[in-house]
Design an enzyme around this catalytic site. Structure first.
Site, PDB file in Angstrom:
ATOM      1  N   LYS A  30       0.832  -1.207   0.000  1.00 11.27           N
ATOM      2  CA  LYS A  30       0.000   0.000   0.000  1.00 11.27           C
ATOM      3  C   LYS A  30       0.867   1.258   0.000  1.00 11.27           C
ATOM      4  O   LYS A  30       0.630   2.184  -0.783  1.00 11.27           O
ATOM      5  CB  LYS A  30      -0.931  -0.028   1.219  1.00 11.27           C
ATOM      6  CG  LYS A  30      -1.901   1.137   1.296  1.00 11.27           C
ATOM      7  CD  LYS A  30      -3.176   0.747   2.015  1.00 11.27           C
ATOM      8  CE  LYS A  30      -3.018   0.619   3.513  1.00 11.27           C
ATOM      9  NZ  LYS A  30      -2.867   1.910   4.196  1.00 11.27           N
ATOM     10  N   ARG A  35       2.885   5.962  -3.216  1.00  6.37           N
ATOM     11  CA  ARG A  35       4.024   6.800  -3.621  1.00  6.37           C
ATOM     12  C   ARG A  35       4.299   6.693  -5.117  1.00  6.37           C
ATOM     13  O   ARG A  35       4.725   7.662  -5.745  1.00  6.37           O
ATOM     14  CB  ARG A  35       5.251   6.405  -2.796  1.00  6.37           C
ATOM     15  CG  ARG A  35       5.127   6.875  -1.327  1.00  6.37           C
ATOM     16  CD  ARG A  35       5.999   6.043  -0.416  1.00  6.37           C
ATOM     17  NE  ARG A  35       6.087   6.541   0.959  1.00  6.37           N
ATOM     18  CZ  ARG A  35       5.187   6.305   1.925  1.00  6.37           C
ATOM     19  NH1 ARG A  35       4.094   5.614   1.664  1.00  6.37           N
ATOM     20  NH2 ARG A  35       5.368   6.793   3.145  1.00  6.37           N
ATOM     21  N   ARG A 131      -8.860  11.657  12.894  1.00  5.65           N
ATOM     22  CA  ARG A 131      -7.409  11.461  13.058  1.00  5.65           C
ATOM     23  C   ARG A 131      -6.658  12.789  13.068  1.00  5.65           C
ATOM     24  O   ARG A 131      -7.026  13.729  12.364  1.00  5.65           O
ATOM     25  CB  ARG A 131      -6.891  10.537  11.954  1.00  5.65           C
ATOM     26  CG  ARG A 131      -7.557   9.174  12.050  1.00  5.65           C
ATOM     27  CD  ARG A 131      -7.029   8.188  11.058  1.00  5.65           C
ATOM     28  NE  ARG A 131      -5.636   7.858  11.296  1.00  5.65           N
ATOM     29  CZ  ARG A 131      -4.904   7.108  10.471  1.00  5.65           C
ATOM     30  NH1 ARG A 131      -5.446   6.632   9.370  1.00  5.65           N
ATOM     31  NH2 ARG A 131      -3.651   6.844  10.752  1.00  5.65           N
ATOM     32  N   GLN A 178       4.613   9.036   7.653  1.00  5.54           N
ATOM     33  CA  GLN A 178       3.705   9.933   6.931  1.00  5.54           C
ATOM     34  C   GLN A 178       4.133  11.390   7.108  1.00  5.54           C
ATOM     35  O   GLN A 178       4.106  12.173   6.155  1.00  5.54           O
ATOM     36  CB  GLN A 178       2.276   9.728   7.415  1.00  5.54           C
ATOM     37  CG  GLN A 178       1.740   8.359   7.017  1.00  5.54           C
ATOM     38  CD  GLN A 178       0.324   8.108   7.469  1.00  5.54           C
ATOM     39  OE1 GLN A 178      -0.242   8.884   8.237  1.00  5.54           O
ATOM     40  NE2 GLN A 178      -0.257   7.017   7.004  1.00  5.54           N
ATOM     41  N   ASP A 329       1.744  -1.440  11.791  1.00  3.81           N
ATOM     42  CA  ASP A 329       0.403  -1.843  11.351  1.00  3.81           C
ATOM     43  C   ASP A 329       0.093  -3.307  11.672  1.00  3.81           C
ATOM     44  O   ASP A 329      -1.020  -3.775  11.421  1.00  3.81           O
ATOM     45  CB  ASP A 329       0.245  -1.612   9.847  1.00  3.81           C
ATOM     46  CG  ASP A 329       0.260  -0.127   9.499  1.00  3.81           C
ATOM     47  OD1 ASP A 329      -0.059   0.698  10.382  1.00  3.81           O
ATOM     48  OD2 ASP A 329       0.598   0.207   8.354  1.00  3.81           O
ATOM     49  N   LYS A 356      -4.633   5.420  14.887  1.00  5.89           N
ATOM     50  CA  LYS A 356      -4.694   4.819  13.550  1.00  5.89           C
ATOM     51  C   LYS A 356      -6.151   4.865  13.063  1.00  5.89           C
ATOM     52  O   LYS A 356      -6.952   5.637  13.580  1.00  5.89           O
ATOM     53  CB  LYS A 356      -4.147   3.392  13.605  1.00  5.89           C
ATOM     54  CG  LYS A 356      -2.655   3.342  13.935  1.00  5.89           C
ATOM     55  CD  LYS A 356      -1.825   3.928  12.805  1.00  5.89           C
ATOM     56  CE  LYS A 356      -0.348   3.894  13.117  1.00  5.89           C
ATOM     57  NZ  LYS A 356       0.446   4.619  12.129  1.00  5.89           N
TER      58      LYS A 356
HETATM   59  C1  S3P Z   1       2.411   4.698   6.339  1.00  6.84           C
HETATM   60  C2  S3P Z   1       2.970   5.004   7.544  1.00  6.84           C
HETATM   61  C3  S3P Z   1       2.433   4.527   8.842  1.00  6.84           C
HETATM   62  C4  S3P Z   1       1.443   3.385   8.666  1.00  6.84           C
HETATM   63  C5  S3P Z   1       0.483   3.628   7.545  1.00  6.84           C
HETATM   64  C6  S3P Z   1       1.225   3.827   6.227  1.00  6.84           C
HETATM   65  C7  S3P Z   1       3.033   5.228   5.116  1.00  6.84           C
HETATM   66  O1  S3P Z   1       1.767   5.605   9.476  1.00  6.84           O
HETATM   67  O2  S3P Z   1       0.715   3.168   9.869  1.00  6.84           O
HETATM   68  O3  S3P Z   1      -0.410   2.525   7.401  1.00  6.84           O
HETATM   69  O4  S3P Z   1       2.711   4.744   4.003  1.00  6.84           O
HETATM   70  O5  S3P Z   1       3.855   6.141   5.227  1.00  6.84           O
HETATM   71  P1  S3P Z   1       2.566   6.649  10.403  1.00  6.84           P
HETATM   72  O6  S3P Z   1       3.605   7.249   9.577  1.00  6.84           O
HETATM   73  O7  S3P Z   1       1.531   7.647  10.828  1.00  6.84           O
HETATM   74  O8  S3P Z   1       3.077   5.819  11.548  1.00  6.84           O
END
Ligand code: S3P
Length: 448
Positions: A30, A35, A131, A178, A329, A356
Site C-alpha cells: 500500500k 508513492r 485522526r 507519513q 500496522d 490509527k
Molecule cells: C504509512 C505510515 C504509517 C502506517 C500507515 C502507512 C506510510 O503511518 O501506519 O499505514 O505509508 O507512510 P505513520 O507514519 O503515521 O506511523
C-alpha cells in the site's frame, strides 16, 4: 472513495477452520503503491506500475492526482500508466479531494500541495475525520502553507499552498513515515534544501523512491542511529518503471493464520521485506514461529522473498518497543498470535496505535476479550495471556466484534475466528477493501 454511508454494513461470521494449506500472493504494498502514483504524477513523461494495490485507499490517491492534472490509467493487463504534470505544475482541483479512509493519501498530499500555488480542500470518512493532522500542519505551516482545519486539527480542512515555500529543518516529534514523507514531498517544490531529522527510523519507501525518480536526496545516519534526510528542491523527476512487491502488512494475516491453525503450511510469494517493515517476522520468530525465507531477491528496489510458514507452538514474549515502527500496522494481528501463545506477551510504547484508523489498543482489547482471550489494556500497550494453542473459548454466542471502520481490526479478528470454538462475528467487513480487496477470497482458497 469512502464507503457509501448509505450502504448497509456487511457483517460476517468467521468460523473455526481446519489446516490452511497452499500458495498465495498478496496484493501490492500500500505504501509503495501510493508513492508510485504520487511521484509518477509529478514526473514529466509516463511512469508504468505493475503490481499496484487496487484498494480503495490507493484509488483515492489516484483520483486526487487526476483531479490535480495527472493522467492515471489502468491498462487491460493490469498495468497502470501515470503521466505526470511536473513538479510545481499541479493543477487547482475543482472540488474537494475525497480521501476516504486513507491517512497516507491525506498526509502525503497535504505535503505535496503545501508547496504549490493551489488551495485544496480535503475530506474523508468518519474514521479519517477523527485522526490528528496537526502533526503535518505544524511543519508545513513553518514552510509557509496555511491551513483552515476542523477542531483539533482534523478533516475536513483546507490547505493554501505557499509559492515559494520555505525550506526547513524539522526534527520529527513522533516516529511517523507519513509526517516525514509529507515534508519531503513539500520539499520537492521548495527552493533550497529541506531537512528531516528522524530520531527513530520509520519506513523509508519515500526516500528510496524519490531517489529512484532522480531527486537529489541524501541520508546520513548518525552514531546514535538518528537519520538526517535532505532533499534538494525544485527537482525534476524522471518517469520510472515500478514493480510493486507484495505488502508485508497484508501477508501478516496469513503468516499468523498459518502459525496458529494446527496442521497449516502456507507459502506466501513475493512479500516485501524492507527492514523498516519486517518487524513482525522477527517478533514471531522470537515467539517460536517457523517462518522461512525462500528465493530472496530484489523487486522494485526493495528486498523480497517467498515466505514458508508452518504451524508452530508460540510462546509469549516481551516485545521490544524499539521494533514498533517496523511493524506498526501489524500489532492487531500480533495480538491475535499472542492470544494463542503459551504464556504472557507484553507490548509497550504503542501510543501511536491509538490514532490509527481506530484506537487499535482499545478495539483489539475489546474484540479479543469478547473472543475469550485474557487481555490487560495499558495506556501504551496490551498484556496478553495466551491459551497455549487451545481455541479461543468465546462467549455463549459468537463474539460480536466492532471494527470501527478499521480494515486491520476486521482481518485480525477473521484470523482469530479460525482458532475459536464458536467463530467470531465481525460487524462490518467493508473496510477490508481499503487495503486488501481479495482477503476473504484468498482465505477461502486456503481452507481445506
Ligand atoms: C504509512 C505510515 C504509517 C502506517 C500507515 C502507512 C506510510 O503511518 O501506519 O499505514 O505509508 O507512510 P505513520 O507514519 O503515521 O506511523
Amino acid at each position: 472513495m469512502s464507503h457509501d454511508p448509505a450502504s448497509p454494513m456487511r457483517p460476517r461470521r468467521f468460523l473455526p477452520a481446519g489446516p490452511i494449506k497452499g500458495r498465495i500472493r498478496v496484493p501490492g504494498d500500500k505504501s509503495i503503491s501510493h508513492r508510485s502514483i504520487m511521484l509518477g504524477a509529478l514526473a514529466v513523461g509516463e511512469t508504468r506500475v505493475t503490481g499496484l494495490l487496487e484498494g480503495e485507499d490507493v484509488l483515492a490517491t489516484a483520483a486526487a492526482m487526476r483531479a490535480m492534472g495527472a493522467s492515471v490509467e489502468r491498462m487491460e493487463d493490469g498495468e497502470w500508466r501515470v503521466s505526470g504534470v511536473g513538479v510545481g505544475a499541479l493543477h487547482q482541483p475543482t472540488g474537494p479531494l475525497d480521501m476516504g479512509n486513507s491517512g497516507t493519501s491525506t498526509r502525503l498530499l497535504m505535503g505535496l500541495v503545501s508547496s504549490h500555488p493551489i488551495n485544496v480542500s480535503f475530506v474523508g470518512d468518519e474514521s479519517l475525520s477523527k485522526r490528528p493532522m496537526g502533526r503535518v500542519i505544524d511543519p508545513l505551516s513553518e514552510m509557509g502553507a496555511s491551513f483552515e482545519a476542523s477542531e483539533g486539527g482534523r478533516l475536513p480542512l483546507i490547505v493554501r499552498g505557499a509559492s515559494p515555500a520555505v525550506p526547513i529543518t524539522y526534527r520529527l516529534p513522533v516516529a511517523s513515515a507519513q509526517v516525514k514523507s509529507a515534508i519531503l514531498l513539500a520539499g520537492l517544490n521548495t527552493p533550497g534544501t529541506t531537512t528531516v531529522i528522524e530520531p527513530v527510523p520509520t519506513r523509508d519507501h519515500s526516500e528510496r523512491m524519490l531517489k529512484g525518480f532522480g531527486a537529489e536526496l541524501d541520508v546520513t545516519v548518525e552514531a546514535d542511529g538518528t537519520r538526517v534526510i535532505t532533499i534538494k528542491g525544485e527537482a525534476e523527476l524522471k518517469p520510472q518503471v515500478i514493480d510493486v512487491p507484495g505488502d508485508p502488512s497484508s501477508a501478516a494475516f496469513f503468516i499468523v493464520a498459518a502459525l496458529v491453525v494446527p496442521g497449516s503450511e502456507v507459502v506466501i510469494e513475493n512479500v516485501g521485506l524492507n527492514p523498516t517493515r519486517a518487524g513482525l517476522v522477527e517478533v514471531l520468530r522470537q515467539m517460536g514461529g517457523q517462518i522461512e525465507f525462500l528465493n530472496s531477491r530484489e523487486v522494485g528496489g526493495e528486498p523480497v522473498a517467498d515466505l514458508l510458514v508452518k504451524h508452530s507452538a508460540l510462546k509469549g514474549i516481551e516485545v521490544d518497543p524499539a521494533i514498533a515502527p517496523a511493524m506498526i500496522d501489524e500489532f492487531p494481528v500480533l495480538f491475535v498470535a499472542a492470544s494463542l501463545a503459551e504464556g504472557v506477551t507484553v507490548t509497550s510504547g504503542l501510543d501511536e496505535l491509538r490514532v490509527k484508523e481506530s484506537d487499535r489498543l482499545s478495539a483489539m482489547a475489546a474484540a479479543l476479550t469478547l473472543a475469550g482471550a485474557e487481555i490487560e489494556e495499558r495506556e501504551d500497550g496490551l498484556v496478553i495471556t495466551g491459551t497455549g494453542g487451545a481455541p479461543l473459548p468465546g462467549t455463549a454466542t459468537a463474539a460480536q466484534v466492532t471494527t470501527h471502520l478499521d480494515h486491520r481490526i476486521a482481518m485480525s479478528m477473521a484470523v482469530a475466528g479460525l482458532v475459536s470454538q464458536q467463530g467470531v462475528d465481525v460487524d462490518d467487513t467493508r473496510p477490508i477493501a481499503t487495503s486488501f480487496p481479495n482477503f476473504e477470497d484468498l482465505l477461502a482458497s486456503l481452507a481445506e
